[in-house]
Design a protein around this motif. Structure first.
Motif, PDB file in Angstrom:
ATOM      1  N   ALA A   1       0.829  -1.203   0.000  1.00 54.78           N
ATOM      2  CA  ALA A   1       0.000   0.000   0.000  1.00 54.78           C
ATOM      3  C   ALA A   1       0.864   1.254   0.000  1.00 54.78           C
ATOM      4  O   ALA A   1       0.541   2.255  -0.664  1.00 54.78           O
ATOM      5  CB  ALA A   1      -0.924  -0.001   1.211  1.00 54.78           C
ATOM      6  N   LEU A   2       1.974   1.201   0.732  1.00 54.44           N
ATOM      7  CA  LEU A   2       2.893   2.340   0.756  1.00 54.44           C
ATOM      8  C   LEU A   2       3.479   2.584  -0.630  1.00 54.44           C
ATOM      9  O   LEU A   2       3.551   3.728  -1.097  1.00 54.44           O
ATOM     10  CB  LEU A   2       4.013   2.058   1.766  1.00 54.44           C
ATOM     11  N   VAL A   3       3.875   1.520  -1.298  1.00 54.07           N
ATOM     12  CA  VAL A   3       4.439   1.639  -2.643  1.00 54.07           C
ATOM     13  C   VAL A   3       3.392   2.154  -3.626  1.00 54.07           C
ATOM     14  O   VAL A   3       3.701   2.944  -4.528  1.00 54.07           O
ATOM     15  CB  VAL A   3       5.015   0.283  -3.094  1.00 54.07           C
ATOM     16  N   LYS A   4       2.158   1.743  -3.449  1.00 51.28           N
ATOM     17  CA  LYS A   4       1.095   2.220  -4.337  1.00 51.28           C
ATOM     18  C   LYS A   4       0.922   3.729  -4.239  1.00 51.28           C
ATOM     19  O   LYS A   4       0.667   4.417  -5.234  1.00 51.28           O
ATOM     20  CB  LYS A   4      -0.214   1.519  -4.008  1.00 51.28           C
ATOM     21  N   VAL A   5       1.094   4.279  -3.050  1.00 50.30           N
ATOM     22  CA  VAL A   5       0.948   5.716  -2.839  1.00 50.30           C
ATOM     23  C   VAL A   5       2.191   6.486  -3.264  1.00 50.30           C
ATOM     24  O   VAL A   5       2.105   7.529  -3.919  1.00 50.30           O
ATOM     25  CB  VAL A   5       0.643   6.012  -1.348  1.00 50.30           C
ATOM     26  N   ALA A   6       3.367   5.976  -2.915  1.00 45.44           N
ATOM     27  CA  ALA A   6       4.581   6.786  -3.039  1.00 45.44           C
ATOM     28  C   ALA A   6       5.692   6.113  -3.842  1.00 45.44           C
ATOM     29  O   ALA A   6       6.786   6.654  -3.935  1.00 45.44           O
ATOM     30  CB  ALA A   6       5.116   7.129  -1.645  1.00 45.44           C
ATOM     31  N   GLY A   7       5.403   4.967  -4.440  1.00 45.08           N
ATOM     32  CA  GLY A   7       6.440   4.254  -5.164  1.00 45.08           C
ATOM     33  C   GLY A   7       6.722   4.838  -6.538  1.00 45.08           C
ATOM     34  O   GLY A   7       5.866   5.460  -7.164  1.00 45.08           O
ATOM     35  N   ARG A   8       7.942   4.642  -6.997  1.00 45.01           N
ATOM     36  CA  ARG A   8       8.356   5.006  -8.350  1.00 45.01           C
ATOM     37  C   ARG A   8       9.240   3.879  -8.879  1.00 45.01           C
ATOM     38  O   ARG A   8      10.278   3.573  -8.288  1.00 45.01           O
ATOM     39  CB  ARG A   8       9.124   6.333  -8.369  1.00 45.01           C
TER      40      ARG A   8
END
Length: 220
Positions: A198-205
């Motif tokens: 979920a963290l990667v979905k919000v702030a991942g690149r």
């Protein structure tokens, strides 16, 4: 600790906060003149520093340090004359990443750092295939309505003092790491961010070297 930091995938990941200082020659991508990295891991609910690295980098002849670069960073052409070349400096950093260990790079406005690494990929192939977390979209999710999401604004919001050598790579990495940990603390209380995915979905690149290569329209 909350749901995010209890996630096994989150706990297995080493987060490497990274920052470059650069010179930007006309007609070329930005060329690194300094790099710093700080590795963090959440172990048994406690954040621990697991490594750090910093190096000046000698720019190529087509990318000399300008007065504007010196005004921004304090670095001069004379200081960089004896610095290691990009192949040496970035290769040394790349070799510090352990094969088989899950990493995420962390940066403020990760597109900048991602672009530099992409253009230097021959010197740091492991870094070039490591995905990013960007503190800006994470801050936008967790702290809405700030006037902007520049690093100085986030430092002021969290009451983190400005370092005296702001705009040097190590100083910027250290304060970005402090911002990142404050954001993770807030994310830990957010039911929408219950795990690393979920963290990667919000702030991942995704690193450019991990993106699929598209065939040309008329390739046979």
């Amino acid at each position: 600790m909350g749901r995010l930091t209890e996630d096994p995938a989150f706990r297995a990941t080493t987060f490497v906060v990274i920052d470059f200082e650069t010179t930007t020659p006309t007609g070329y991508p930005a060329q690194p003149i300094e790099v710093a990295a700080l590795a963090l891991r959440c172990l048994d609910g406690v954040w621990r520093e697991t490594g750090r690295s910093t190096s000046l980098i000698r720019p190529p002849a087509f990318a000399p340090v300008t007065p504007a670069d010196t005004a921004q960073t304090g670095l001069t052409a004379e200081q960089l004359e004896a610095a290691p070349a990009p192949a040496e400096a970035l290769g040394a950093l790349d070799r510090r990443l352990t094969a088989g260990t899950p990493y995420l790079l962390v940066a403020q406005h990760a597109a900048t750092e991602a672009g530099i690494i992409h253009h230097q990929a021959e010197h740091c192939p492991t870094l070039a295939r490591t995905d990013f977390l960007d503190t800006i979209p994470l801050a936008k999710r967790l702290i809405p309505n700030l006037p902007n999401y520049k690093l100085d604004t986030l430092l002021a919001h969290f009451g983190i003092p400005q370092p005296p050598d702001r705009h040097r790579a190590l100083a910027d990495v250290e304060v970005t790491a402090k911002v990142f940990l404050r954001l993770i603390s807030a994310a830990d209380e957010d039911p929408r961010l219950g795990g690393l995915a979920a963290l990667v979905k919000v702030a991942g690149r995704t690193a450019k070297h991990n993106l699929p290569v598209q065939s040309g329209l008329f390739d046979m």
